[in-house]
Structure formats: structure tokens, C-alpha cells
Motif scaffolding. Structure first.
Motif, PDB file in Angstrom:
ATOM      1  N   PHE B  35       0.890  -1.054  -0.261  1.00 35.88           N
ATOM      2  CA  PHE B  35      -0.161   0.041   0.526  1.00 35.88           C
ATOM      3  C   PHE B  35       1.160   0.964  -0.030  1.00 35.88           C
ATOM      4  O   PHE B  35       0.502   2.420   0.147  1.00 35.88           O
ATOM      5  N   ASP B 214      -0.438  14.352  -1.475  1.00 30.65           N
ATOM      6  CA  ASP B 214      -2.003  13.496  -1.382  1.00 30.65           C
ATOM      7  C   ASP B 214      -2.091  12.931  -1.646  1.00 30.65           C
ATOM      8  O   ASP B 214      -2.953  12.384  -1.799  1.00 30.65           O
ATOM      9  N   ASN B 215      -1.491  12.586  -3.040  1.00 24.17           N
ATOM     10  CA  ASN B 215      -1.892  12.009  -4.343  1.00 24.17           C
ATOM     11  C   ASN B 215      -1.754  10.131  -4.227  1.00 24.17           C
ATOM     12  O   ASN B 215      -1.908   9.557  -5.154  1.00 24.17           O
ATOM     13  N   ILE B 217      -2.064   8.179  -2.503  1.00 23.81           N
ATOM     14  CA  ILE B 217      -3.673   7.218  -2.347  1.00 23.81           C
ATOM     15  C   ILE B 217      -3.705   6.551  -3.673  1.00 23.81           C
ATOM     16  O   ILE B 217      -4.413   5.517  -4.149  1.00 23.81           O
ATOM     17  N   PHE B 218      -4.292   7.648  -4.235  1.00 27.24           N
ATOM     18  CA  PHE B 218      -5.184   7.766  -5.450  1.00 27.24           C
ATOM     19  C   PHE B 218      -4.594   6.520  -6.588  1.00 27.24           C
ATOM     20  O   PHE B 218      -5.297   6.144  -7.275  1.00 27.24           O
ATOM     21  N   ILE B 221      -4.187   3.065  -5.783  1.00 33.78           N
ATOM     22  CA  ILE B 221      -5.970   2.498  -5.732  1.00 33.78           C
ATOM     23  C   ILE B 221      -5.452   2.319  -7.184  1.00 33.78           C
ATOM     24  O   ILE B 221      -5.529   1.088  -8.061  1.00 33.78           O
ATOM     25  N   LYS B 222      -4.934   3.260  -8.947  1.00 37.49           N
ATOM     26  CA  LYS B 222      -5.469   3.000  -9.831  1.00 37.49           C
ATOM     27  C   LYS B 222      -4.486   1.684  -9.986  1.00 37.49           C
ATOM     28  O   LYS B 222      -4.718   1.029 -11.052  1.00 37.49           O
ATOM     29  N   PHE B 224      -2.743  -1.022  -8.286  1.00 39.02           N
ATOM     30  CA  PHE B 224      -3.114  -1.879  -8.209  1.00 39.02           C
ATOM     31  C   PHE B 224      -4.251  -2.959  -9.005  1.00 39.02           C
ATOM     32  O   PHE B 224      -3.971  -3.663  -9.331  1.00 39.02           O
TER      33      PHE B 224
END
Lengths: 318, 289, 393
Positions: B35, B214-215, B217-218, B221-222, B224
């Protein structure tokens, strides 16, 4: 560690909460307790799915959202009695959990994580855009005060009592599942689903059952959340909440109900304590997470147990 | 219009693919969904912007420095967080990467700032005309970077001793240990490679799409999602998955609905998972008994 | 021996945890023991997360004005202690932090939160706990109808949308392509624009959405390009407005591009470069104080905020600075009317009697009005010419 200890610890935690709630007059502290209890209900749900049956879900925020929105709509549009609305919302979430588990029943581990993440994101986009039902991301939904048969029970004390009863119910359900034959079935599922299938366990049914229960409890928490927050928007039900729930369940103890409750309170309270670090608080929070998981890989509760087990005999020696 | 939308989709897809490759390498050797990977990408972009913006380092060294430092960060994450945690406790490892990711985000916020930054593009003209289509020159750099990393990775995995040991660990780490291979070393190398490729992806992406603490996690997810669609564990699968995802998003935005473009791409992902759980190019691993 | 080696680990971990917790406890104790000589004012802003483009300049305005008041001797001789918490743009957090300021920190007034969604959450809590709340919501629902304890400073989305639609009407633009971010800010703006457009004879012939962080928004730009829209209106925080400019230039989009006030910042020019030429934004006056007429009553205060901010933070202010700055201006003016101690009740009562000229507009507060005067011309249309903002009205 046997499940008997877990059960006693869980009851101790349950008993401790009202003591904490009544030892303070501070509305803020009480609201943190209420949010903690609401999160704990969600976490107990995920604990059954992941801790007991090994079914990871990164889509729990969807069930939480269903709980909140169904409750809100039933109360505001149809004037349903709040408690009944929450029950109906939780049942709605349960049906959704059951339905979603069917097509996903072949998936496990990271594939299941991705699929539930995708499900959660799709639901979030739905919440954000089904504006007639949810108010979207802005201005969101507003819910009237919580009442029981017309009596105003919206004070923090009353909300605490209601959420606490819900948590007690969740714990009761969870303990029964842990102890019941179905619990052993689910544990078999966690070890190996082909093996479980080979001894005659209906894997699809068992997965559907645990998804439904997990969704039920998270939906129940969502219904309560609607009345605690009173005004909320779709932003609350994004992937962020699903990940927070995962942190709660793992950081406490993956295999214990008491761990889920402990974890829920840690993840609820820790960021508030860390606010004092201002700009450094994200960094401090991340480092704390790493340290806890590194030194207590099976969770804080287990870690404290083994610590206690170590300290106790050494105390006798003296 | 179709041609231009396809160009846009391939650009987005190439970015997702670059992110997915890092996911896949770490997963193959560690069996861990990392993650923190999105934060390696973020770090690459932020560091590139920091070196070019604050210290006026020329583009090429700034980019290389950002990629190498991201590799170092990834190595530190592995050594400090994961190296001595039980390999079979996947969930604890996942939580550690999650915590490390949060810490990296917090560190970037404190030390690199909270602004949205657009560092300089790699080459002069903003876009190039190819027939009737215009392509952003940075998008060509991204596509080129993707090809280079994919080829380098194939060569490294096929023809070097390190690559062979990483493949051995990914197939069966107990057997690999018995053959005298150190799974820890292979795992650490996987993290370093993921960090370097992720950091490079961040540096390549930033001039086009900006960079912000802050980018992560965005992006994670893409990436992943792309890795899973393609079949996690396979670098080629990551590329295929990234392109499929990027094209789907772009075509959905152009022809279906921009509001529901992510719903369309995620529905595709669910569809792939239900029909072919191991992903498009993935091998079906036997489930443990 | 072996037994020992295995079991030291959790102990070590616990010791580490204990060490980590000690400073927290100390800090909590430190803030609890502060004396009575100060007046506490709280601020809750979205300092991180998607609404941080609002929260960060708001927090700066808050700190700047408090320091200024304290330097001048404080409120009625008492220094202000400002306490700020981050809401991350999350409604749950905003409610928690609001209660914390009201109950634990015992502030007299709370300024913020930054977004409409959060403000709607804290409004009822303010009235329940009876604490002065000056929100920064874009929605007029905060002060229509007026509730006793809730005030609001920003011109609402409605004012900004009406400003832009009025300009479209004047320029004969009857069909627009609306591009909004898939977040609270974009959704709120898009709703207001769609609702008000018919009143100005404007038709939204295309509405496209995007994620604020999307790397490429070409497909949506092409949809607007292909439609009969005469102009594009973008309603989003950065970086999307810059990316849209780039994508539009790449595909030869020649129609004018208008932006909401979220793009009213030097960043659009710096990041967009040549692509930003000819782009419009609807901005609060703070971005261009020299555009106000010499006799405009707002000119002195707007110029002062602009210059103070530039001196302190070495850059031109984002216009949202005025939201919190104005809130403190109102509190400062109200304090002057209070003869006894400043309490939540006396402050609230006094606030309803003041008229204040602020950076966002003129506030004529009364029991019937808790927000800026809708008639004050707080917005101005700016265009990028030669890499500078120029007034275009």
C-alpha cells in the motif's frame, strides 16, 4: 489464548465504556466515545469476516453508507420510527452483503481485496451522484434528531446508551458465531476453502453468511452514525473509511472481538491526540502504525497479553 | 475525436502501467500488496519538483536523483518495516506498508510542502502532431519510459543471477531458500526496484498531471487495479492491465458518461475478476490446501 | 535463555509506545493549564485533503489577523489565543473538532470550517452548544433562515455563479459547456450554475465531470468542443484547471474558458504558462485590489489584507484568506461594543449590531442578517493577458 479470555475481556471493555461515559461532563469526550462505539460495531462486523473467516473486505464503507442513507431516507421521507429505520437499514445492508458475496465467492486474498475495493468505489460514486436520495457530496443529507416513540433522545448521553446497546448486541452475535458450529465452519474456510469444500462444507453458502453478517453489523453502525452526525455527505463513505476499518481490526487483534473494539477506539482516538503535533501528526500516526504492527504483528491485544504473561511470572519470582 | 481519445487513454494507461509494474514486482517476491507504493510514486514526483524548483537542478539529474532516492526510501521501508516480520503474516505486512505509506505522506507534507506543483516537462514543445493527432511530448517520454523499464526488467529477470533468484523466490520461497538463495535479499531488491520505477513514474507523471503530497493513495488504487486486471505478478500483465484500464476510462468518459467513467472501468475489473480471477495474463496459482 | 530472547520483544515495543505517549500527555496537560487572561478563539479549517486549497489560506488569514489584534493590545485589553485544528475536509472530523473547541478548549467563538458540507454539519451543533460560529460555507443555507449562533462570511457559490452567468448574458453567450470536479466543491458549483442558468437565458448544453487528480481530461474537453457550447466553464480546484488548459490547447479548443474562484490564483498563470493566455476567472477582489474604484469603501481594507499577507507569506494571498480575516474583523468590531466581559452570549449579541467593511464585502449584521450584504460587488472578472491578471469588465 482461549476464546474464554477474549470473551471476558470483551465484557470488561463493554462494562468499562459506560463508566467512562459517565465520568465526564465534556460533550466532546462523550462524542468521541459515541463515535468509537459506532466504529467498534463496524469493526466487529469486519472482524467476523476477516478474523474468523479470512474474507478480506475493502468495501465496508459501502455497507456503512447504505445503513446511513436508508435510515435517513426512511426517517425523512416516510417518517418511520428511528429505531425501526436503523433495523431496516441494517437488514438492507445485510441483503446487499449477501448478494455481493455470491459473484465474488471464487475470489480470495488480494483478488477479493481488489474486488471489494472496486465494489466500494462504485457504491461511493453512486452515493455521490444519486442526489435525490443522498444529497451527494454537497450539501449532503440532514437527518432530524433521534427520538424513541416521540421522546427526544438526541443528547450525547442518550445516543451513547443506544449505540452501546447496539454494540452489546453485536458482541452477543459475534460471540455466538465464534462459539457455534458455524464458527468452526468459517475457521475452516479461513485455513483453506478447497479443504473445507472437501469435507462437505458449502463454501459459497458459508462465505455468503459471513458477508451478510459483516454487512449487517456495519450497516447497523451506519444507521447509528446517521443520527450521531445528523448531517453528512458522501465523502464519509469513501475508500478511506474502509481502510480505517481494516486498521481497526488488524491493530487490535485479528482473531478477537475484544481486539476489534480496542482497535476501533485506538483508530478513533489516536488521530485526535496526535492533532497536537500539527503538521507532523500524519507522520507520527504512520510511524506509530508501523511500530505497533512491527513489534506486535498479531495486534495490540495479543501483544499486551504476552507482555502480561511475561511480567506476571517474573513478579512472582521476586 | 476517437483517435484523440485513444491517445488520451494510452497516456493514462501508460501511467497506470508504470505504477502497476512496481506493485507486481513486490507482490511476486513478497506476496504482499504494497500500500505504500503510491507514496513511492508521489515521492518521485515531489522530489523531482523539489530539485528542479527549489535547487534549480537541471532536468536529467533531478529526475535520476528523484528515482534513486525513491529507491532508497523503498529500501528503508523494507529494512525498517518488513525485513524481520514473519513472511507468512501477510496481513501484518500489508498494515505495515499502509502505515509506512501514511508516514511517507506525512513526511512529504512536512518537508516538501503542501502545494500542487507542476515541475518542468522533459523537452521543449508541449505537444507533437502525429498525422491528425496531437500527442503531449511528456506522454511520449512516459511511453518511452514504460518500454525501457519493461525491457530492462525482462532482461534483468531472465539473464541475471539476481533476476533468477527473484524468480525462484516468487515461485517457491522455501525451495529457493533450500537452494541457497536469500529470500530477504530478493525481497529487498524487489522493493528497491519498485521504488526506483515508482519514483521514475512519479517524475515522468508530474509535469503532465502535477504532484501533490496527498496523491499517493489515488495513484496506488489505480496501479493496484491495473496490476490485478493484467494478472498480478507479471510485468507484462501490469502493462496490459494499465492500458486496458486507461483506455476504458478514456473511452467511457468520451462516449458513455464522464460522471460514471470510473464505474465503467471498475465494472470491467469486477467482470475480469469474476470470469478470470487470476487476471488477463496471470497464471492460476494452486490454492493452498 | 531462548525463552527470554523470544519474549523481550513485546516488552521493548511497550516501552517504545510508552515513550511515544509521554510527550502527548505533557502537551495535553500544558494546554489545559493555560490561564484566564486570554480570550480563546478557535479555528477549524481543512488544512489537508481535497478542500485544503480553501483551508490553508483561511488559516493564514486567521493567524495574521490575531497577531495584528494582539499587537494592538488585544480585544478590550485581553490577548487572543488562537487554537486551530485540521478537519481534513471531512464532516465527521469537523463535528468532532468543533465540539472539542467548544467543550474542551472553551473558546468563545469558532471560525470555519472551510467547506459547505462541513459547515452544514457544525451549524446545528453551534446552536445546541450555544457558541458563536462563523462558518466559511459557499451555501446560503447557513444563514437562510438565520439561526441565533451561526454567521457566515464568504460570498456564496450563488454570488459567484450569478456573477459569471451575468457576464455570459452580457457577452451574448447562451450555451455553455460546464466542467466540474467530482468532489463537494465541484458538485455544489455545478448545481448552482444549472439552477440559475435559465434566469440568465443561458443553457448548459454539456456537463462533464472529472476527478480533481486525473492526469488527462482530454475526453471531456473534446465532448465540450464537439457540442454547440460557446464557452467552457470550469468549476474545480487545482490541478484540474491547469490540466484542462493544457489539454484544450493540445486539441485546438478555441472557445473562451471561464473559471470559478477556485482557480483565482497566480498558480494558474505560473502552471499554465502560454496556455493560460486569454483565460478568465471570477475572483474576489483580493487578487487585484487595484481594480477597485478609488472611492470604493472596500478598497482600503482589501489593499491592507493584500499587502500584509504579501509581507508575511512572501506571496500574493489566495482570496479565501479574507473569509477568516473578515470573521475576526467582525469579532473585533463587536468586542468594542461590549463593556463587560466578553462571553459567548455578549459576543453574539454584539455581533448582531455591527456593520463591518471586510475583504469579501460589506456586512450589515442584524438579527435578520448573519452574512455579507448580497448587494456588495465582491466579485470581479479577471483575464490573463501577457502573463498577468487584468480586469475585464
Amino acid at each position: 489464548m482461549s476464546s474464554a479470555i477474549d470473551r471476558r475481556l470483551t465484557l470488561l471493555l463493554l462494562a468499562l465504556l459506560p463508566v467512562l461515559a459517565w465520568s465526564t461532563d465534556n460533550n466532546f469526550h462523550k462524542s468521541i466515545l459515541v463515535f468509537g462505539v459506532v466504529n467498534a460495531i463496524s469493526a466487529v462486523g469486519l472482524c467476523l469476516m476477516l478474523g474468523l473467516a479470512g474474507q478480506i473486505s475493502l468495501g465496508q464503507a459501502a455497507f456503512f453508507g447504505i445503513g446511513a442513507y436508508v435510515t435517513g431516507n426512511l426517517v425523512t421521507k416516510l417518517g418511520v420510527e428511528p429505531v425501526l429505520a436503523i433495523v431496516a437499514a441494517a437488514l438492507g445492508a445485510m441483503v446487499l452483503g449477501w448478494a455481493i458475496s455470491r459473484p465474488l465467492s471464487r475470489l480470495h486474498d488480494h483478488y477479493l481485496a481488489m474486488a471489494t475495493l472496486a465494489f466500494g468505489t462504485v457504491m461511493y460514486i453512486g452515493f455521490a451522484n444519486a442526489r435525490d436520495w443522498t444529497g451527494g457530496l454537497d450539501p449532503g443529507m440532514s437527518v432530524p434528531k433521534f427520538t424513541v416513540f416521540g421522546h427526544d433522545t438526541s443528547s450525547m448521553n442518550a445516543l451513547f446508551v443506544v449505540s452501546w446497546i447496539a454494540l452489546a448486541l453485536a458482541v452477543f452475535v459475534a460471540n455466538n458465531i465464534f462459539g457455534h458450529r458455524i464458527g468452526r465452519t468459517l475457521r475452516a474456510l479461513k485455513m483453506s476453502s478447497p479443504a473445507a469444500a472437501s469435507v462437505g462444507i458449502d463454501v459459497v453458502q458459508a462465505k455468503a453468511f459471513v458477508f451478510a453478517i459483516g454487512a449487517l453489523l456495519t450497516g447497523l453502525a451506519g444507521g447509528l452514525y446517521a443520527f450521531v452526525a445528523r448531517s453528512f455527505n458522501a465523502g464519509v463513505f469513501g475508500v478511506g473509511y474502509s481502510i480505517e476499518l481494516l486498521m481497526m481490526v488488524v491493530i487490535g487483534s485479528l482473531s478477537r472481538v475484544s481486539g476489534a473494539i480496542t482497535g476501533a477506539f485506538i483508530i478513533t482516538v489516536l488521530p485526535i491526540l496526535f492533532d497536537r503535533f500539527e503538521d507532523y501528526r500524519t507522520l507520527v500516526f504512520g510511524v506509530t502504525m508501523v511500530l505497533i504492527m512491527k513489534f506486535m504483528p498479531t495486534g495490540l491485544v495479543d501483544g499486551l497479553f504476552s507482555l502480561g504473561a511475561r511480567l506476571l511470572p517474573s513478579g512472582r519470582r521476586e | 475525436m476517437l483517435g484523440q481519445i485513444v491517445v488520451s487513454g494510452i497516456t493514462i494507461g501508460a501511467i497506470y502501467a508504470l505504477i502497476a509494474i512496481g506493485f507486481t514486482i513486490v507482490f511476486a517476491t513478497n506476496r504482499v500488496v504494497n500500500f505504500a507504493h503510491g507514496e513511492f510514486v508521489m515521492a518521485g514526483g515531489m522530489l523531482y519538483a523539489y530539485f528542479t524548483g527549489v535547487h534549480h537542478v537541471p532536468i536529467a539529474p533531478a529526475f535520476l536523483l528523484a528515482a534513486v532516492l525513491s529507491g532508497v526510501i523503498a529500501w528503508v521501508v523494507y529494512q525498517v518495516g518488513l525485513s524481520d516480520v514473519d513472511r507468512d503474516n501477510h496481513i501484518a505486512q500489508v498494515m505495515i506498508t499502509l502505515g509506512a505509506g501514511i508516514a511517507l505522506k506525512g513526511a512529504a507534507q512536512v518537508w516538501l510542502g503542501k502545494d500542487t506543483l507542476f515541475p518542468p516537462a522533459f523537452s521543449g514543445p508541449a505537444s507533437v502532431a502525429i498525422g491528425p493527432l496531437t500527442v503531449s511530448s511528456q506522454a511520449l517520454w512516459i511511453a518511452g519510459g514504460l518500454l525501457v523499464f519493461l525491457l530492462a526488467l525482462q532482461v534483468l529477470l531472465k539473464y541475471t543471477k539476481l533476476g533468477a533468484s527473484m524468480r525462484a523466490v516468487s515461485l517457491n520461497h522455501y525451495a529457493a531458500t533450500l537452494m541457497g538463495i536469500s529470500p530477504g535479499r530478493a525481497a529487498a531488491m524487489a522493493f528497491v526496484m519498485a521504488g526506483v520505477i515508482g519514483g521514475a513514474a512519479g517524475g515522468l507523471l508530474a509535469p503532465l498531471a502535477s504532484t501533490h503530497y496527498d496523491n499517493g493513495i489515488f495513484l496506488a488504487i489505480k496501479g493496484f487495479a491495473a496490476a490485478i486486471v493484467g494478472g498480478i505478478g507479471s510485468p507484462l500483465g501490469a502493462v496490459v492491465g494499465g492500458l486496458v484500464l486507461g483506455l476504458t476510462e478514456s473511452l467511457a468518459a468520451g462516449y458513455v458518461s464522464s460522471v460514471y467513467k470510473d464505474v465503467v472501468s471498475l465494472a470491467l475489473l469486477l467482470f475480469v475478476l469474476i470470469l478470470r480471477p487470476q487476471g488477463l495474463l496471470g497464471r492460476a496459482l494452486p490454492q493452498k490446501l | 535463555m531462548f525463552h527470554l530472547a523470544v519474549t523481550t520483544r513485546p516488552y521493548r515495543a511497550a516501552a517504545k509506545l510508552a515513550k511515544l505517549c509521554a510527550p502527548i500527555a505533557m502537551m495535553l496537560a500544558a494546554t489545559a493549564s493555560h490561564g484566564q487572561e486570554t480570550i480563546k478563539i478557535g479555528g477549524i479549517f481543512a488544512l489537508s485533503g481535497p478542500a485544503s486549497f480553501l483551508g490553508v489560506p483561511e488559516e493564514r488569514g486567521f493567524r495574521m489577523k490575531i497577531d495584528e489584534i494582539n499587537k494592538a493590545g488585544g480585544l478590550n485589553g485581553k490577548k487572543i489565543e488562537g487554537i486551530v485544528y485540521d478537519t481534513e475536509g471531512n464532516t465527521t472530523k469537523a463535528a468532532q473538532q468543533f465540539r472539542r473547541l467548544a467543550e474542551s478548549d472553551n473558546v468563545v467563538a469558532i471560525i470555519g470550517p472551510s467547506s459547505s458540507g462541513e459547515s452544514l454539519t457544525v451549524g446545528p451543533i453551534a446552536n445546541e452548544l450555544k457558541v458563536v460560529s462563523v462558518t466559511h460555507a459557499g451555501t446560503e443555507k447557513m444563514t437562510v433562515p438565520v439561526t441565533p449562533w451561526v454567521f457566515n462570511t464568504p460570498p456564496t457559490d450563488r454570488v459567484v455563479a450569478a456573477h459569471l452567468l451575468g457576464i455570459f448574458k452580457k457577452r451574448g453567450i447562451t450555451k455553455i459547456g460546464l466542467m466540474s470536479a467530482a468532489d463537494g466543491f465541484g458538485q455544489s458549483g455545478a448545481n448552482v450554475v444549472k439552477e440559475l442558468a435559465p434566469q440568465y437565458g443561458v443553457q448548459v448544453s454539456r456537463h462533464e465531470e472529472f476527478n480533481r487528480q486525473d492526469a488527462d481530461i482530454t475526453a471531456q474537453v473534446l465532448r465540450v468542443k464537439d457540442s454547440d457550447a460557446q464557452a467552457m466553464l470550469v468549476w474545480s480546484a487545482f490541478p484540474a484547471p491547469t490540466i484542462i488548459l493544457k489539454n484544450a490547447a493540445a486539441v485546438g479548443f478555441k472557445k473562451p474558458i471561464y473559471n470559478s474562484f477556485a482557480a483565482a490564483s497566480k498558480d494558474l498563470i505560473v502552471q499554465g504558462g502560454a496556455n493560460a493566455e486569454g483565460t478568465y476567472v471570477s475572483s474576489m477582489r483580493l487578487l487585484a485590489p487595484e481594480t477597485l474604484a478609488a472611492d470604493d469603501p472596500m478598497r482600503p481594507i482589501v489593499t491592507k489584507i493584500y499587502e500584509d499577507y504579501k509581507a508575511r507569506y512572501k506571496e500574493a494571498p489566495a482570496t479565501f484568506t479574507a473569509h477568516s480575516y473578515d470573521a475576526l474583523l467582525i469579532i473585533e468590531a463587536a468586542a468594542k461594543k461590549i463593556s463587560g466581559p466578553i462571553t459567548r452570549q455578549s459576543l453574539r449579541d454584539a455581533m448582531e449590531t455591527v456593520t463591518v467593511v471586510g475583504g469579501n464585502g460589506i456586512y450589515r449584521l442584524s438579527p435578520k442578517s448573519h452574512g455579507p450584504d448580497p448587494e456588495s460587488r465582491s466579485m470581479v472578472l479577471l483575464v490573463v493577458k501577457g502573463g498577468e491578471w487584468k480586469v475585464d469588465e
